[in-house]
Design an enzyme around this catalytic site. Structure first.
Site, mmCIF file in Angstrom:
data_model
loop_
_atom_site.group_PDB
_atom_site.id
_atom_site.type_symbol
_atom_site.label_atom_id
_atom_site.label_comp_id
_atom_site.label_asym_id
_atom_site.label_seq_id
_atom_site.Cartn_x
_atom_site.Cartn_y
_atom_site.Cartn_z
ATOM 1 N N HIS A 151 0.924 -1.292 -0.123
ATOM 2 C CA HIS A 151 -0.091 0.039 -0.032
ATOM 3 C C HIS A 151 0.846 1.244 0.062
ATOM 4 O O HIS A 151 2.049 1.028 -0.279
ATOM 5 C CB HIS A 151 -1.025 0.041 1.232
ATOM 6 C CG HIS A 151 -1.675 -1.327 1.266
ATOM 7 N ND1 HIS A 151 -2.843 -1.630 0.603
ATOM 8 C CD2 HIS A 151 -1.414 -2.416 1.843
ATOM 9 C CE1 HIS A 151 -3.189 -2.909 0.732
ATOM 10 N NE2 HIS A 151 -2.373 -3.423 1.645
ATOM 11 N N GLU A 190 -2.393 0.168 7.833
ATOM 12 C CA GLU A 190 -1.412 -0.819 7.311
ATOM 13 C C GLU A 190 -0.319 -0.281 6.552
ATOM 14 O O GLU A 190 0.732 -0.666 6.555
ATOM 15 C CB GLU A 190 -2.177 -1.589 6.405
ATOM 16 C CG GLU A 190 -1.681 -2.787 5.851
ATOM 17 C CD GLU A 190 -1.930 -3.659 4.825
ATOM 18 O OE1 GLU A 190 -3.349 -3.785 4.589
ATOM 19 O OE2 GLU A 190 -1.650 -4.642 4.423
ATOM 20 N N HIS A 206 2.870 -7.234 4.379
ATOM 21 C CA HIS A 206 1.554 -6.721 4.601
ATOM 22 C C HIS A 206 0.991 -7.077 6.066
ATOM 23 O O HIS A 206 1.778 -7.824 6.664
ATOM 24 C CB HIS A 206 0.502 -7.406 3.374
ATOM 25 C CG HIS A 206 0.711 -6.880 2.156
ATOM 26 N ND1 HIS A 206 -0.352 -6.022 1.734
ATOM 27 C CD2 HIS A 206 1.425 -6.895 1.133
ATOM 28 C CE1 HIS A 206 -0.024 -5.880 0.386
ATOM 29 N NE2 HIS A 206 1.138 -6.242 0.315
ATOM 30 N N GLU A 238 1.737 -11.928 5.583
ATOM 31 C CA GLU A 238 0.758 -10.892 6.201
ATOM 32 C C GLU A 238 0.996 -10.883 7.785
ATOM 33 O O GLU A 238 0.980 -12.168 8.450
ATOM 34 C CB GLU A 238 -0.773 -11.607 6.245
ATOM 35 C CG GLU A 238 -1.272 -11.777 4.558
ATOM 36 C CD GLU A 238 -1.725 -10.207 4.574
ATOM 37 O OE1 GLU A 238 -1.763 -9.292 5.244
ATOM 38 O OE2 GLU A 238 -2.498 -10.032 3.401
HETATM 39 ZN ZN LIG Z 1 -2.039 -5.107 2.672
#
Ligand SMILES: [Zn+2]
Length: 268
Positions: free
Chosen positions: A37, A52, A105, A167
């Site tokens: 992002h 995030e 992430h 993640e």
């Molecule tokens: Zn993400």
């Protein structure tokens, strides 16, 4: 054949095998770190308090010097709070044939209880790297182990080099968000990701890693829920995965039901 000659032949074969392993390992001299992002794309779900994009960038910035110290050339797809299109991220990774692409992430879900760490890969070649990074990160985190999964995220599918997406926990989970907000925990995440990269098995030895590996669930995971997909990500997603998703959804509908409630918001 004399004993001496036999020994010599075995020695040569051994040397060739060792050399191929070493060259397979040393082929990957560059790590492209992709902080998820950025800019207007904050990641996560609407209303999420811990952004995030900030967490991914900080872990990425912490990972860079660790890998450089280990002797790698490190390329960042972003090192500030800017939006970088997914296609550009992939193009950067693909422009380094000797690279490993690592996307960082954090997860999110509508259910605040959803928690844990999961790691994604797409190409078979990337599976051992995913397993190595995942076990390192899970080993160093207090979070639940959600496993290694195969999924056709854009950044994993379009890269021509080994690619993994980690993640690092759910920012919508109060406990995991608190950890993520701690500088020392983000440093720990970076160290563990680096450890997983450095200690990876030989990635070029494709035949050594079968789909039956107990550590790696290589069944393709469909995109289960588009409710929280960011507008920009949804566009990428539709453009590149519509037909594949339709197929995957129809064949894996049964297995999706239990996970539907806490599916990741990611779509890339
Ligand atoms: Zn993400």
């Amino acid at each position: 054949m004399s004993v001496r000659l036999t020994r010599y032949v075995l020695y040569c074969f051994g040397a060739i095998a060792l050399a191929s392993t070493v060259s397979a390992q040393s082929r990957f001299t560059t790590i492209v770190i992709d902080a998820g992002h950025g800019g207007f794309d904050q990641g996560g779900i609407p209303g999420q308090r811990v952004l995030e994009k900030n967490m991914t960038l900080d872990v990425a910035l912490k990972l860079k010097p660790i890998l450089e110290k280990a002797g790698y050339k490190v390329i960042m797809t972003r090192s500030t709070d800017v939006f970088v299109p997914l296609g550009t991220r992939v193009a950067i990774a693909n422009s380094y044939p000797n690279a490993i692409f690592v996307c960082i992430h954090f997860n999110s879900a509508s259910r605040s209880g959803a928690s844990g760490i999961e790691t994604y890969f797409y190409s078979t070649e990337s599976a051992p790297l995913a397993a190595s990074i995942h076990s390192a990160v899970v080993g160093g985190a207090p979070s639940e182990n959600r496993g290694v999964r195969r999924r056709g995220y854009f950044v994993l599918r379009r890269t021509t080099v080994p690619a993994v997406l980690v993640e690092c926990g759910f920012l919508t989970n109060p406990g995991e968000a608190q950890y993520a907000l701690t500088n020392s925990y983000r440093q720990k995440l970076a160290q563990e990701i680096a450890r997983g990269i450095v200690n990876r098995p030989a990635l070029a030895a494709r035949t050594a890693y079968t789909n039956r590996s107990s550590q790696v669930d290589v069944g393709l995971q469909p995109f289960l829920d588009q409710r929280f997909v960011h507008e920009s990500k949804a566009r990428h997603h539709r453009r590149h995965t519509t037909s594949k998703r339709k197929k995957a959804t129809s064949t894996e509908k049964k297995s999706s039901s239990t996970e539907k409630k806490e599916v990741s918001s990611e779509a890339q």
